[in-house]
Scaffold this motif. Structure first.
Motif, short mmCIF file in Angstrom:
data_model
loop_
_atom_site.label_atom_id
_atom_site.label_comp_id
_atom_site.label_asym_id
_atom_site.label_seq_id
_atom_site.Cartn_x
_atom_site.Cartn_y
_atom_site.Cartn_z
N SER A 785 14.14 -14.43 35.78
CA SER A 785 15.41 -14.49 35.35
C SER A 785 15.44 -15.16 34.01
CB SER A 785 16.36 -15.51 36.23
OG SER A 785 17.66 -15.75 35.61
N GLU A 786 14.63 -16.26 33.88
CA GLU A 786 14.34 -16.87 32.53
C GLU A 786 13.79 -16.12 31.49
OE1 GLU A 786 15.26 -20.61 30.28
OE2 GLU A 786 15.98 -19.66 32.12
N ILE A 787 13.10 -15.29 31.92
CA ILE A 787 12.14 -14.25 30.81
C ILE A 787 13.14 -13.44 30.22
CG2 ILE A 787 10.55 -12.49 30.66
CD1 ILE A 787 8.61 -14.01 32.17
N ILE A 788 13.95 -12.83 31.26
CA ILE A 788 15.17 -11.86 30.93
C ILE A 788 16.16 -12.28 30.03
CG2 ILE A 788 17.01 -10.29 31.86
CD1 ILE A 788 15.21 -9.86 34.35
N LEU A 789 16.66 -13.48 30.37
CA LEU A 789 17.75 -14.19 29.60
C LEU A 789 17.29 -14.80 28.30
CD1 LEU A 789 19.60 -15.93 32.63
CD2 LEU A 789 19.97 -13.79 31.16
N ARG A 790 16.06 -15.20 28.31
CA ARG A 790 15.62 -15.61 27.00
C ARG A 790 15.31 -14.45 25.99
NH1 ARG A 790 13.44 -21.10 26.18
NH2 ARG A 790 13.88 -22.51 27.65
N SER A 791 14.73 -13.44 26.41
CA SER A 791 14.40 -12.41 25.69
C SER A 791 15.85 -11.66 25.08
CB SER A 791 13.72 -11.31 26.46
OG SER A 791 12.57 -11.82 26.85
N ALA A 792 16.97 -11.71 26.08
CA ALA A 792 18.29 -11.31 25.78
C ALA A 792 18.99 -12.18 24.79
CB ALA A 792 19.08 -11.10 27.08
N LYS A 793 18.62 -13.49 24.90
CA LYS A 793 19.09 -14.22 23.97
C LYS A 793 18.39 -14.19 22.41
CE LYS A 793 17.41 -18.51 23.26
NZ LYS A 793 17.11 -20.13 23.54
N HIS A 794 17.18 -13.85 22.43
CA HIS A 794 16.54 -13.31 21.19
C HIS A 794 17.27 -12.25 20.40
CE1 HIS A 794 12.53 -15.30 22.78
NE2 HIS A 794 13.58 -16.28 22.53
N ILE A 795 17.59 -11.23 21.44
CA ILE A 795 18.36 -10.10 20.72
C ILE A 795 19.47 -10.41 20.39
CG2 ILE A 795 18.84 -7.78 21.63
CD1 ILE A 795 16.54 -7.76 23.23
N PHE A 796 20.39 -11.22 21.11
CA PHE A 796 21.71 -11.43 20.85
C PHE A 796 21.79 -12.26 19.68
CE2 PHE A 796 25.43 -14.38 21.42
CZ PHE A 796 26.49 -13.33 21.84
N ARG A 797 20.82 -12.87 19.21
CA ARG A 797 20.83 -13.84 18.05
C ARG A 797 20.98 -12.77 16.74
NH1 ARG A 797 16.34 -16.78 18.49
NH2 ARG A 797 15.13 -15.27 17.34
N THR A 798 20.07 -11.82 16.78
CA THR A 798 20.03 -10.76 15.76
C THR A 798 21.29 -10.06 15.90
OG1 THR A 798 18.59 -9.68 16.95
CG2 THR A 798 17.56 -10.96 15.37
N TYR A 799 21.64 -9.66 17.05
CA TYR A 799 22.88 -8.88 17.17
C TYR A 799 24.28 -9.26 16.55
CZ TYR A 799 26.57 -6.60 20.45
OH TYR A 799 27.74 -5.92 20.69
N LEU A 800 24.26 -10.66 16.66
CA LEU A 800 25.48 -11.25 16.38
C LEU A 800 25.54 -11.26 14.80
CD1 LEU A 800 26.71 -14.13 18.73
CD2 LEU A 800 27.67 -11.99 18.31
N GLN A 801 24.32 -11.35 14.06
CA GLN A 801 24.29 -11.49 12.85
C GLN A 801 25.04 -10.32 11.90
OE1 GLN A 801 20.22 -12.38 11.72
NE2 GLN A 801 20.32 -14.13 12.94
N ASP A 802 25.07 -9.10 12.64
CA ASP A 802 25.61 -7.98 11.98
C ASP A 802 27.07 -7.85 12.21
OD1 ASP A 802 23.03 -7.56 10.58
OD2 ASP A 802 22.65 -6.33 12.34
#
Length: 1293
Positions: A785-802
Motif C-alpha cells: 500500500s505504501e509503495i502504491i500510494l507514494r508512487s501515486a503521490k509523486h504522479i499527483f504532484r506533477t498532475y496538479l501543476q498543470d
C-alpha cells in the motif's frame, strides 16, 4: 504566550520527591552562581508550588483562584480571560495593594503575594488595537463550541472525541446491578464493528456531538462600513464601529471608544455617531449586548457553562496545526474577524506587526544556558518562536501558491519565481538556473529541500555556541514544494557568490574555506560523524573542509556565521546512484550484489539515515571490542606463559622487567591499532569512525595524497550500505515487536532501524522469502500500500501543476476516481450553471475557457493510464512490480477506504464526510463537491527540552531495575519540564502522560492511571489526529484503566471506538484486531453478554493462530478465554475442547511440572466433572425415573477481578508466570546488549570509547531523540539492567 496560558493550572505532577540529577557536565561556576542556580527538583517544586488568591473583578463579587508561583502575570491575565466569570474582559490591569503588577514578572517574585491575597482587576482605556482584540475575543467566545476552525485547520484547533464516549458514564459499574437492570443494559455494538462485517463507513469517524450544537447568540456581528471614524469623531475617542443583528432581529450600531462600548444612532445609510437611547456605556461588548438583547444574555450564559465544562486539553490551541482529512458539509457564515485576518495575512501582517524572524530565532539561541532556569527559558523561547515561525511560513507558502503574493522576479517563469513576505524568503522546489542538473534536475531540487531540513535539524540538535543555521520549513501545497527560510542579514544586498566565505555554491568549481567556520564545524564533526578532509579549489590548491563541499558559510551583516545548504550532512547511500558508474566488481560487497545493488536512482542525493549510521558504528564498536579483547587475551596468555617459563631468570635479573613491560605496552597498542584499521576508524589509538560526505559529490576533487584515504572512505560507505541490507532489513523483517498499522507507523518503524523508505521493494522481496510469510501478511499489505500510494503521490504532484485554479476540485476528484475506482466516467470541468454562462461568453469572444478545461491533460487521464504510471514509478523508484488495481487489491486484501485515507493525508486532500461507493463501474465515487479543501503538508524543525529528555533516560533505566516509584518521580519531573517548554499539547508531553498512566496502574493507583491516560488520549487526538495509530493504542490502554476503575460500560464503548478506528486504518486482518477482540470478549463476558463475547473471542483466536503460530502463549490464552465463556454458557464440550488445546500448548512449551500446566490440568478436571454432572441431570430428566437426587450443574458467573486479571494478561501488563518463557524469545540484539553490559568493566580497560546515543535508543523502550553529554552516557551505560524486569519494560514501551 498562547502556548503556555492555561498549562500550569491544569497540569500538576504530584509525588515528586526524588533528588535532582547532578549536572557535572556543565562548566565550572563561582560560588555565587552555584547559590543562584536552581536544580531540576527546585524548578519542579517551584512550578508546582500553588496557592490561592482572590480575584476581584469590577462590578461583581470576587472569586478564589489557584495559581502557580512560576506563573507570569501575563499568563494570569490570559487565564482570567478564559475564566467563566471574567471571560468577557480583555482590557484590564492587575493590581495588588494599589500597585499595578508587571506583566513579565513571576507571581512568586511579586512583593506581598501570599495565600489569600486580593488581586483587583482594574479597567483600562482602549486603543484601536485593544478594541480589535476585544472584538476578536468576543467572536472566539461566541464560537467556542463550534468545530469549524478544527475542520478548516486554523488557529491551532483540532478535533477530539474522547469526552463523547466518557462524559456522563463515570459511575456505570455493573458490580451491584439488580436483575431487572440487566435487561435494559444495551451492550451490542454497531453492525460495522462486529467481526466479519465488510462495511467500512466513514461517518462514524466524526460522530455528531450534542455539545457542539451551536447556541446562536447573535445573527450578525461585523465591522461597520462607516469605519474608520472621521477625524472629528477620533477627537471624541471613537475607535471602530460595529454592526449587530440580534436574535430579536434588532439592528444595532455600536461605537467602540476609548472608554468602552455604546449604541449610536447610525443606520445603514445615515451616519449619526451620537449615543442612542438608552445612553449606556459598558466597558465590555458582552455587557452591552446582554443589556439590550435578552436572547443574547440567556444563550451566552448557557454557552459559557458548556464551554467551561470542556476539558482544558480540548480548548488549548496546539503549537503546530493538525489537519483532518475529512470534514462534513457546513454552511459558510459571516465573520468579519476571519475576513480581516485573511486580508492582513495576504498583506504580510501578523497581529498587526511584522517580525524579524531571523533575529528572533538567533536571539533565542544566543540566550544563556548555564543554569537549569536559564536553559528552560532559552528552550521555551526557541520552541515558541519556532512554532510561530512555522505558522507564518505555512500561511506565506499557501499565499504564494494561491497567487496572493507578488514575486521579487516577476519576469521569470512561474517555477523560477521567488517571493518575500513577512520578512521570510520563499523559493519553490524546482531547479533554478540548472543548479541541480548534475544531481538530477527538478527531482533533485525537490529532494534537496528535505535533505537540507534534516541537516538543519542535526546541527540544531548539536547546538554549538556561535554556529548559526537559518529557520527553515518545507511546505507541500497543491503539487508544489515551497521552502520558507529566514533571511540572513545583508544577503540580499549583494550577490550570494560574494557573500560565501566557506564551501562551494557551484558544484565545486570554486571552493572557499574560513578558519572561523572550520573551528565551529570541527566541534560538530564528532557528533555528526563527519571527517575533516581536503579538496582542491578552483586554483587546484588543497583547502580544508569539515562538512560537505556544498555546505556554504556566510558571514551576515550582524556578524554571525551562518551555514546553509546542509543537504550533504549525512553520508551518501551507494546502493542508489544517479548515473551509470563503472564500479569495480571487487569494490561492491557481495551482500549488495546479492540484493541487486547498486541500482539507478532518480537523483544523487540519496543518503544514509542517522539512525543507520549510529547502528553501523555500534556494530563496528562491537567488532572492535571483540578483536581487542581477543588480541589482549592472547597477549596476556603469552605473557603469563613466558613469565612462568623464565621465572628463575627474572628473579635473578630484575632489570629486564621495565623493558618487558614496555614491550607489552607496545604490543597492546599494536593490537588496538590493528583493530582500529580493521573497523575503519580514522584514529589509530582509539575507536572513532567518521565519514567523508564528499566521496561521491560530483564536483569534489581531491589532492593526490588523499586518494588512498578517499578510497578507504568509499569502502567504508559500501560496508555501511551492505550493513543496511545484511543486518537492518532482516532485523526489521524478523522483528515481532513492531506492529505498524498504516504507512506513517511503518515509516517510523523503518526509520528507527535506519532503513529508508526507498528500500520497500527490497523489504517485500525479503518478506516473500520468509517461511511463515502468513504471519507477516499485515506488514506485506502495508508495504505494498505504501509503495502504491507514494508512487501515486509523486504522479499527483506533477498532475496538479498543470491544473488551473478554477478546476482544482474537478481535477482532484477525477484523480481519486482513476486511482480508487474502475469507473469510466469523464470529469465535469465546471458546474452546469457556470457552463451555460461561459457558453454565452464564448459566442461573444472567440475563445473558450471551458474548451481549454475539457482539453486539459488532467481531464484526459484514465484509470488504466494512471495505474500504468504508478507501476512504472514503483518499478523505477522502489524496484517493485505489481499488476492492476483489482488484482493487487484482491491479492493483498487492500481496503479502498484505507487507501483514500492514506493518499489524502499524504497529499493534503480533505474530502467530504460521507459514505463512498468504490465498486460501481457506472457512477464515479467522487464528485467535485466531495473535495472540500486542500491543506499544506508541513515539515519543520522539532526543538524540545534537553533536561526533560535526560530525566526520561534516567527513568527508563530506573524501570529496568524495578525502581518503579523512582521512575514515576522522574517521569513526573520530565512532564513538568516538557510542559513548561513545549506546552501540554506536544508529543513529548503525551509520551510522559502515557508512561505515568502505566506506572500508576502497575503501582495500584487506578484513579491516577485513568486521569493520566485520559489526558494522553486527548493530547494524542489533538497532536497526532483522531485516527492515528498512536491514538488507537492510547484508547486501548484507557479501556483497561476504565475497567479497573469500575467504568465498565465506558470501557466497552472505548473498545468499540478503538476497533472501528483499527478497521478503518488497517482492516480486519491485523494483529491489533486480535488484541482488541480478546479485550472485547473479556469485557462482554464480564457483562454476561456471552454470544457477543464468543463472536469476538473466536475471531481473536483465528487471527492469533495466524499471526503468532500454533504454539504461542497468546494462542493458548485465546483458547483459555473461549473455554471460560463456554463454561459460563454451560457448553462444557466446547469448553473442554479449547482448554485441551491450551493444555497441550502449555505442556509442549513449559512442561508438565510448570504451575500454569498444572492449573490448566486442574481446570480440565473441573470442566469434566461439570460436564458429567450436566449429562447425568439431562439423562435423568429424559428417563423420568425417580432415583437418587443428582446435584444441579453449576454454571460459573464471571468474576470482575478475574476479568481484569485476564485483561492484564492480554495487554502483557503482568505476566510473571510466563516471564522466563518470554525471555527465551527475546530479540538476539537485546541478549547481546545484556552480555555487553556484563563485560563493560573489561571493555573500559581496553580503550576510552565515546559511547553512542543509538545504543541507548535500542536499549531503552521510549521513542525519543536522546541528547546526552558523553559523561552522562557513560554513567547510564554502566548501569546493569536487571533481566527480571524486561517484560515490564516491554509494557512501558
Amino acid at each position: 504566550m498562547t502556548l503556555f496560558l492555561v498549562d500550569r493550572l491544569f497540569l500538576g505532577a504530584p509525588h515528586v520527591q526524588t533528588t535532582a540529577p547532578t549536572e557535572d557536565d556543565l562548566p565550572e561556576q563561582s560560588d555565587d552562581d552555584k547559590r543562584k542556580k536552581l536544580s531540576i527538583q527546585d524548578i519542579v517544586d517551584l512550578q508546582e508550588t500553588s496557592f490561592t488568591v482572590r480575584i476581584q473583578p469590577p462590578g461583581t463579587e470576587g472569586f478564589e483562584l489557584q495559581v502557580s508561583g512560576q506563573m507570569l502575570v501575563v499568563e494570569l491575565h490570559q487565564v482570567l480571560m478564559d475564566h467563566e466569570i471574567t471571560c468577557h474582559r480583555t482590557c484590564f490591569s492587575l493590581q495588588l495593594g494599589g500597585v499595578t503588577l508587571d506583566s513579565l514578572k513571576e507571581l512568586h517574585s511579586v512583593p506581598g503575594i501570599r495565600d489569600g491575597a486580593v488581586i483587583k482587576m482594574v479597567e483600562e482605556s482602549y486603543s484601536v488595537r485593544d478594541a480589535r482584540l476585544h472584538h476578536r475575543h468576543v467572536r472566539d467566545l461566541l464560537r467556542s463550541l463550534d468545530p469549524t476552525d478544527a475542520y478548516n485547520g486554523v488557529n491551532g484547533s483540532s478535533l477530539s472525541y474522547l469526552t463523547f464516549y466518557t462524559r456522563g458514564n463515570n459511575g456505570n459499574s455493573v458490580g451491584k446491578r439488580r436483575a431487572s437492570e440487566w435487561e435494559s443494559l444495551d451492550c451490542s455494538p454497531p453492525e460495522y464493528v462486529l467481526p466479519g462485517s465488510k462495511e467500512r463507513p466513514l461517518c462514524p469517524l466524526q460522530p455528531v456531538r450534542e455539545d457542539w450544537k451551536p447556541l446562536q447568540c447573535l445573527r450578525v456581528l461585523t465591522l461597520s462600513s462607516w469605519n474608520p471614524p472621521p477625524g472629528n469623531r477620533k477627537m471624541h475617542g471613537d475607535l471602530i464601529y460595529l454592526n449587530v443583528l440580534t436574535m430579536e432581529d434588532r439592528e444595532l450600531n455600536i461605537t467602540s471608544s476609548t472608554r468602552g462600548f455604546f449604541l449610536n444612532q447610525s443606520t445603514a445609510f445615515n451616519f449619526n455617531p451620537k449615543p442612542a437611547v438608552p445612553k449606556t456605556l459598558c466597558h465590555s461588548l458582552v455587557e452591552l449586548l446582554s443589556q439590550v438583547s435578552p436572547a443574547f444574555r440567556k444563550n451566552f450564559t448557557a454557552l459559557q457553562k458548556k464551554r467551561v465544562q470542556q476539558h482544558p486539553y480540548e480548548r488549548i490551541a496546539a503549537p503546530f496545526q493538525v489537519f483532518t482529512w475529512t470534514a462534513p458539509h457546513r454552511d459558510h457564515t459571516l465573520d468579519c474577524v476571519r475576513a480581516e485576518e485573511t486580508h492582513a495575512s495576504y498583506m504580510g501582517q501578523d497581529e498587526h506587526t511584522s517580525r524579524d524572524w531571523n533575529e528572533e530565532l538567533q536571539g533565542c539561541r544566543e540566550l544563556p544556558g548555564c543554569s537549569l532556569q536559564e536553559r528552560l527559558h532559552r528552550e521555551r523561547s526557541i520552541f515558541k518562536t519556532n512554532s510561530d515561525f512555522v505558522a507564518a511560513a505555512t500561511r506565506g507558502a499557501t499565499a504564494v501558491i494561491d497567487g496572493n503574493i507578488m514575486p521579487i522576479n516577476p519576469g521569470e517563469s512561474p517555477h523560477l519565481q521567488m517571493f518575500m513576505w513577512n520578512n521570510l524568503f520563499f523559493s519553490q522546489g524546482f531547479d533554478v538556473s540548472e543548479h541541480y542538473r548534475p544531481l538530477g534536475g527538478n527531482t533533485a531540487a525537490h529532494a534537496a529541500a528535505i535533505c537540507d531540513l534534516r541537516g538543519a535539524q542535526a546541527y540544531a540538535s548539536v547546538d554549538i555556541e556561535g554556529l548559526h543555521t537559518i529557520g527553515t520549513a518545507v511546505v507541500d501545497y497543491r503539487g508544489v514544494r515551497v521552502i520558507a527560510q529566514t533571511i540572513v542579514p545583508g544577503i540580499l544586498e549583494k550577490n550570494q557568490e560574494e557573500s560565501i566565505v566557506y564551501g562551494s555554491n557551484d558544484n565545486g568549481k570554486t571552493v572557499f574555506t574560513h578558519p572561523r567556520f572550520l573551528e565551529l564545524l570541527d566541534k560538530t564533526s564528532k557528533q555528526l560523524r563527519i571527517q575533516r578532509h581536503q579538496v582542491l579549489d578552483h586554483n587546484n590548491r588543497p583547502v580544508e573542509l569539515c562538512s560537505g563541499i556544498e555546505t556554504i558559510g556566510i558571514l551576515g551583516n550582524d556578524g554571525r556565521p551562518y551555514i546553509l545548504d546542509l543537504r550533504r550532512t549525512f553520508p551518501p547511500d551507494l546502493n542508489f546512484q544517479f548515473s551509470e558508474t563503472e564500479e569495480r566488481r571487487e569494490e561492491v560487497p557481495k551482500e549488495c550484489q546479492s540484493f541487486g545493488y547498486p541500482c539507478l536512482h532518480c537523483h544523487s542525493l540519496a543518503s544514509l539515515r542517522p539512525e543507520l549510521i549510529e547502528a553501523f558504528i555500534q556494530h563496528r564498536y562491537e567488532l572492535f571490542m571483540k578483536m581487542v579483547s581477543h588480541e589482549l587475551s592472547q597477549l596476556t596468555e603469552q605473557d603469563e606463559a613466558t613469565e612462568w617459563s623464565e621465572k628463575p631468570v627474572c628473579d635473578s635479573d630484575t632489570g629486564e622487567r621495565p623493558a618487558a613491560s614496555a614491550d607489552m605496552e607496545i604490543r597492546r597498542r599494536n593490537a588496538i591499532l590493528k583493530a582500529c584499521r580493521a573497523v575503519g576508524s580514522v584514529s589509530d589509538s582509539c575507536f572513532d569512525i567518521r565519514f567523508n560526505p564528499d566521496v561521491c559529490s560530483p564536483g569534489a576533487r581531491f589532492p593526490a595524497e588523499c586518494l588512498e584515504e578517499v578510497q578507504r572512505q568509499r569502502c567504508l560507505l559500501w560496508e555501511a550500505a551492505a550493513f543496511l541490507l545484511s543486518h537492518q532489513i532482516p532485523a526489521m523483517v524478523s522483528c515481532v515487536w513492531t506492529v505498524p498499522m498504516d504507512g506513517a507507523s511503518l515509516t517510523s518503524a523503518l526509520h528507527q532501524r535506519g532503513v529508508n523508505v526507498r528500500y520497500l521493494g527490497t523489504i517485500l522481496r525479503e518478506l516473500g522469502r520468509v517461511e511463515e510469510r502468513r504471519r507477516l501478511d499485515h506488514i506485506q499489505r502495508i508495504c505494498v500500500s505504501e509503495i502504491i500510494l507514494r508512487s501515486a503521490k509523486h504522479i499527483f504532484r506533477t498532475y496538479l501543476q498543470d491544473v488551473e485554479p478554477a478546476a482544482f476540485s474537478a481535477a482532484v476528484s477525477h484523480f481519486l476516481n482513476c486511482l480508487l475506482t474502475s469507473s469510466s466516467c469523464f470529469p465535469d470541468s465546471c458546474s452546469d450553471e457556470l457552463l451555460s454562462r461561459r457558453r454565452s461568453r464564448r459566442r461573444r469572444s472567440h475563445g473558450s475557457r471551458v474548451a481549454l478545461l475539457s482539453d486539459s491533460v488532467w481531464a484526459r487521464l484514465t484509470s488504466g493510464e494512471l495505474w500504468g504510471r504508478i507501476r512504472a514509478e514503483a518499478r523505477d523508484y522502489y524496484h517493485y512490480t505489481f499488476d492492476s488495481i483489482d488484482e493487487v487489491i484482491e491479492k493483498h486484501n487492500l481496503q479502498r477506504i484505507s487507501l483514500l485515507r492514506e493518499i489524502a493525508i499524504k497529499t493534503g486532500i480533505q474530502v467530504q464526510l460521507r459514505e463512498y461507493v468504490f465498486e460501481s463501474r457506472h457512477r464515479p465515487a467522487f464528485a467535485e463537491e466531495d473535495i472540500v479543501n486542500m491543506f499544506p503538508v508541513v515539515r519543520h524543525l522539532k526543538p524540545t527540552s534537553s533536561d526533560a529528555t535526560r530525566l526520561v533516560q534516567q527513568a527508563q533505566l530506573a524501570v529496568q531495575q524495578g525502581l518503579l516509584k523512582e521512575c514515576y518521580d522522574l517521569i513526573s519531573q520530565a512532564l513538568t519540564l516538557f510542559s513548561s517548554v513545549c506546552g501540554v499539547l506536544h508529543e513529548d508531553v503525551c509520551m510522559c502522560l502515557r508512561l505515568l498512566g502505566r506506572l500508576s496502574y502497575i503501582l495500584g493507583e487506578n484513579a491516577d492511571a485513568l486521569s493520566h491516560q485520559e489526558k494522553a488520549v486527548m493530547s494524542s487526538e489533538r497532536v497526532h489526529g483522531i485516527d492515528h495509530p498512536q491514538t488507537i493504542q492510547d484508547y486501548t490502554f484507557l479501556t483497561l484503566y476504565c475497567f479497573a476503575g469500575g467504568r465498565h460500560l465506558t470501557s466497552l464503548q472505548l473498545l468499540y471506538r478503538a476497533r472501528y478506528l483499527t478497521l478503518l486504518v488497517s482492516g480486519d486482518d491485523h494483529p491489533h484486531v486480535a488484541l482488541l477482540d480478546s479485550m472485547l470478549g473479556l469485557v462482554l463476558h464480564g457483562l454476561m453478554e456471552y454470544e457477543l463475547s464468543l463472536k469476538f473471542l473466536q475471531n481473536a483466536l483465528t487471527l492469533t493462530s495466524k499471526y503468532h503460530g500454533p504454539f504461542h502463549v497468546f494462542l493458548l490464552h485465546s483458547h483459555h478465554l473461549l473455554a471460560t465463556v463456554y463454561e459460563s454458557k454451560g457448553e462444557f464440550r466446547s469448553a473442554l475442547h479449547h482448554e485441551k488445546e491450551a493444555y497441550s500448548i502449555y505442556k509442549s512449551q513449559v512442561g508438565e511440572n510448570h504451575n500454569n500446566t498444572k492449573e490448566s490440568s486442574e481446570y480440565l478436571k473441573s470442566l469434566t466433572q461439570q460436564a458429567v454432572i450436566l449429562q447425568k441431570a439431562i439423562n435423568q430428566i429424559y428417563s423420568n425415573t425417580p432415583g437418587a437426587c443428582i446435584p444441579p450443574p453449576k454454571f460459573s458467573t464471571p468474576s470482575l477481578p478475574t476479568i481484569l486479571q485476564q485483561l492484564n494478561l492480554t495487554l502483557k501488563v503482568k505476566m510473571e508466570d510466563l516471564e522466563n518463557q518470554l525471555l527465551m524469545t527475546m530479540d538476539n540484539e537485546q541478549q547481546w546488549r545484556m552480555k555487553a553490559r556484563q563485560n563493560n568493566a573489561v571493555i573500559k580497560q581496553v580503550t576510552q570509547v565515546h559511547l553512542l546515543k543509538e545504543d541507548f535508543a535500542l536499549l531503552l523502550s521510549v521513542d525519543i531523540d536522546y541528547q546526552c553529554h558523553n559523561k552522562t552516557l557513560a554513567e547510564l551505560y554502566g548501569t546493569v539492567c536487571d533481566g527480571k524486569h524486561v517484560q515490564l519494560t516491554s509494557f512501558l514501551s
